[in-house]
Design a protein around this motif. Sequence first.
Motif, PDB file in Angstrom:
ATOM      1  N   LEU A  19      -0.396   2.048   9.251  1.00  0.00           N
ATOM      2  CA  LEU A  19       1.192   1.725   9.650  1.00  0.00           C
ATOM      3  C   LEU A  19       2.098   2.263  10.572  1.00  0.00           C
ATOM      4  O   LEU A  19       2.277   1.416  11.204  1.00  0.00           O
ATOM      5  N   ARG A  20       1.982   3.046  11.138  1.00  0.00           N
ATOM      6  CA  ARG A  20       2.224   3.624  11.635  1.00  0.00           C
ATOM      7  C   ARG A  20       1.975   2.979  13.533  1.00  0.00           C
ATOM      8  O   ARG A  20       2.208   2.868  14.574  1.00  0.00           O
ATOM      9  N   VAL A  21       0.282   3.931  13.014  1.00  0.00           N
ATOM     10  CA  VAL A  21      -0.170   3.349  14.110  1.00  0.00           C
ATOM     11  C   VAL A  21      -0.724   1.535  14.680  1.00  0.00           C
ATOM     12  O   VAL A  21       0.346   0.914  15.983  1.00  0.00           O
TER      13      VAL A  21
ATOM     14  N   ASP B 255      -1.982 -12.154  14.006  1.00  0.00           N
ATOM     15  CA  ASP B 255      -2.771 -12.279  13.056  1.00  0.00           C
ATOM     16  C   ASP B 255      -2.443 -10.833  12.246  1.00  0.00           C
ATOM     17  O   ASP B 255      -2.277 -10.892  10.764  1.00  0.00           O
ATOM     18  N   LEU B 256      -2.576 -10.123  13.083  1.00  0.00           N
ATOM     19  CA  LEU B 256      -2.708  -8.988  12.112  1.00  0.00           C
ATOM     20  C   LEU B 256      -1.674  -7.921  11.681  1.00  0.00           C
ATOM     21  O   LEU B 256      -1.375  -7.450  10.408  1.00  0.00           O
TER      22      LEU B 256
ATOM     23  N   LEU C 268      -0.489  -6.733   3.338  1.00  0.00           N
ATOM     24  CA  LEU C 268      -0.898  -5.681   2.554  1.00  0.00           C
ATOM     25  C   LEU C 268      -0.160  -5.692   1.707  1.00  0.00           C
ATOM     26  O   LEU C 268      -0.214  -4.176   0.684  1.00  0.00           O
ATOM     27  N   TYR C 269       0.987  -4.783   2.321  1.00  0.00           N
ATOM     28  CA  TYR C 269       2.480  -4.206   2.146  1.00  0.00           C
ATOM     29  C   TYR C 269       3.428  -4.533   1.168  1.00  0.00           C
ATOM     30  O   TYR C 269       4.596  -3.942   1.057  1.00  0.00           O
TER      31      TYR C 269
ATOM     32  N   LEU D 210       6.028   1.729   1.228  1.00  0.00           N
ATOM     33  CA  LEU D 210       5.500   1.343   2.765  1.00  0.00           C
ATOM     34  C   LEU D 210       6.250   0.052   2.733  1.00  0.00           C
ATOM     35  O   LEU D 210       6.331  -0.454   4.174  1.00  0.00           O
ATOM     36  N   HIS D 211       6.682  -1.183   2.068  1.00  0.00           N
ATOM     37  CA  HIS D 211       7.098  -2.552   2.284  1.00  0.00           C
ATOM     38  C   HIS D 211       7.884  -1.919   3.689  1.00  0.00           C
ATOM     39  O   HIS D 211       8.691  -2.761   3.850  1.00  0.00           O
ATOM     40  N   GLY D 212       8.969  -1.533   2.513  1.00  0.00           N
ATOM     41  CA  GLY D 212      10.306  -1.140   3.523  1.00  0.00           C
ATOM     42  C   GLY D 212      10.024  -0.320   4.818  1.00  0.00           C
ATOM     43  O   GLY D 212      10.382  -0.511   5.975  1.00  0.00           O
ATOM     44  N   LEU D 213       9.005   0.397   5.559  1.00  0.00           N
ATOM     45  CA  LEU D 213       8.641   1.849   6.536  1.00  0.00           C
ATOM     46  C   LEU D 213       8.163  -0.137   6.946  1.00  0.00           C
ATOM     47  O   LEU D 213       8.555   0.182   8.238  1.00  0.00           O
TER      48      LEU D 213
END
Length: 387
Positions: free
Chosen positions: A8-10, A184-185, A192-193, A199-202
Motif C-alpha cells: 500500500l505504501r509503495v 489502472d493500477l 482490492l482494499y 487498509l481501505h482508510g489508509l
Amino acid sequence: MLSRRHFLRVAAAGAGAMLVAPQIVFASAATERRFVFVIQRGAADGLNIVVPYAEPAYAGLRGALAIDTANADTANAIKLDGTFALHPALVQTAQMYKSGQALFVHAVASPYRDRSHFDGQNVLETGGRAPYQVKDGWLNRLAAQVGGTRENAIAFAPTVPLALRGAARATSYAPSALPAASDDLLTRVGALYEGDAQLHGLWTSAMTARGLAGDVSAKQDPASVGKLAAGFLARADGPRIAMIETGGWDTHSAQNARLSNQLKALDTMIAALRDNLGPAWDNTTVLVATEFGRTAAANGTGGTDHGQGSVAMLMGGAVAGGRVIADWPGLRPGDLYESRDLRPTAALDGLIAGAAAESLGLDPQRTAATLFSQAGTTRPITGLVRT
C-alpha cells in the motif's frame, strides 16, 4: 514477499507521493489563519539579501560581493527606503513589499553565538538558549496552542523536522522518486482494499493526499513546492501550520551566483504559494529565517564565512508590511561583533513569538512564554500582522 501494508505504501508513493506518516488526516481547523515557517539551512547572508547600501563601510567590506544600487544599466538591488535595498533576484518579494505584504527585520539572530550549523539549527528549531537544551520544537508547541483534532501541522520535507517534533501531532510530506502508478493500477488496488476495514482508510487517505499534490514530479522545482504547500493549506480542513525546508545557503565560495540562484528559487516558491492559496493568502503569514548570518567582510574565495546577525523576512496577505525594521548597528570595525560579524540587535525569538501569535490570533506574551520558556524572558515583537 511484500506485505499488504508495505505494498500500500509503495503503491501510494508511486502514485506521486511519499507518505512519511501512514496517513494524513488533518485537524478540524480551529482558525482560518495560516502560519508558514521557511527555514534557510546553511546560514543565509542577510547583508546581501537586504542590502544596507547607505552604510559607508558596506562596499569596502564586501568588495566584489557588494550589491550595486546605482547602475541603471544592470540588474541591481531594488531600493526599499533611504538605507536598505533588496537583492535583485527577489522580484516577486519586492512586489509584495510595495503592496504592503512583506517586511524585513535586519540584524536579527537567535540566542546562539557560536558558528556550528548543527548547533545553530538546533537552537533555532527548539527555542532554547543553548544547543540540545530542549528536546521538542517551538513549532510543535505552537501547534498545540492552536488546538484542533488530529494533525494541524505539516512539514514539506522527507521527515518531520525538529521544529515540528513534540507532543502535538504533526506529519510530513515529500515527493517520491518512484515512477507514477498508472490509473489502472490505482483502480485495481482501490478495489482490492475496498472491503478491508483498516487498509481501505489508509488507501483513501493516500489518494486524497495524491489529489492535493496534483502532478508534482519527484524532482521538486520551487514553483511546485509552493503549489504543493498551497494545496494542503488551502483546504477547509487542512493544516494551519506548515514548515518548508530550504538548503544551500552556506556560501563560502562563488557567493554572488549561488546566492542569486537561491534567492530566485525562494522568490519563486513564495510567489507560487501566494498565487495558489487564492483568498486564503489574505490570512497567511510566512516567516523566513536562518540559523545565523555570515561575516561582514568577503573572504578570499569569493564568499563569506559563518557569522552572526542576518535578516528575517515576513510575507503574506496578513502582514503589515512595506517596511524594514532595524536598530542598525553599523559596519565599522568597532561596530562589528567580535570585529567580524553584523552585530545582532533584534531577537529572532521575539520575532517568531510575535509573528506566530499575531498570525494565529494568539496572545503574544503567552505564546512567547510557551515557545521560548528556556530562553528567559522573551519580549515578542508585535505590530507585524494585521488584525
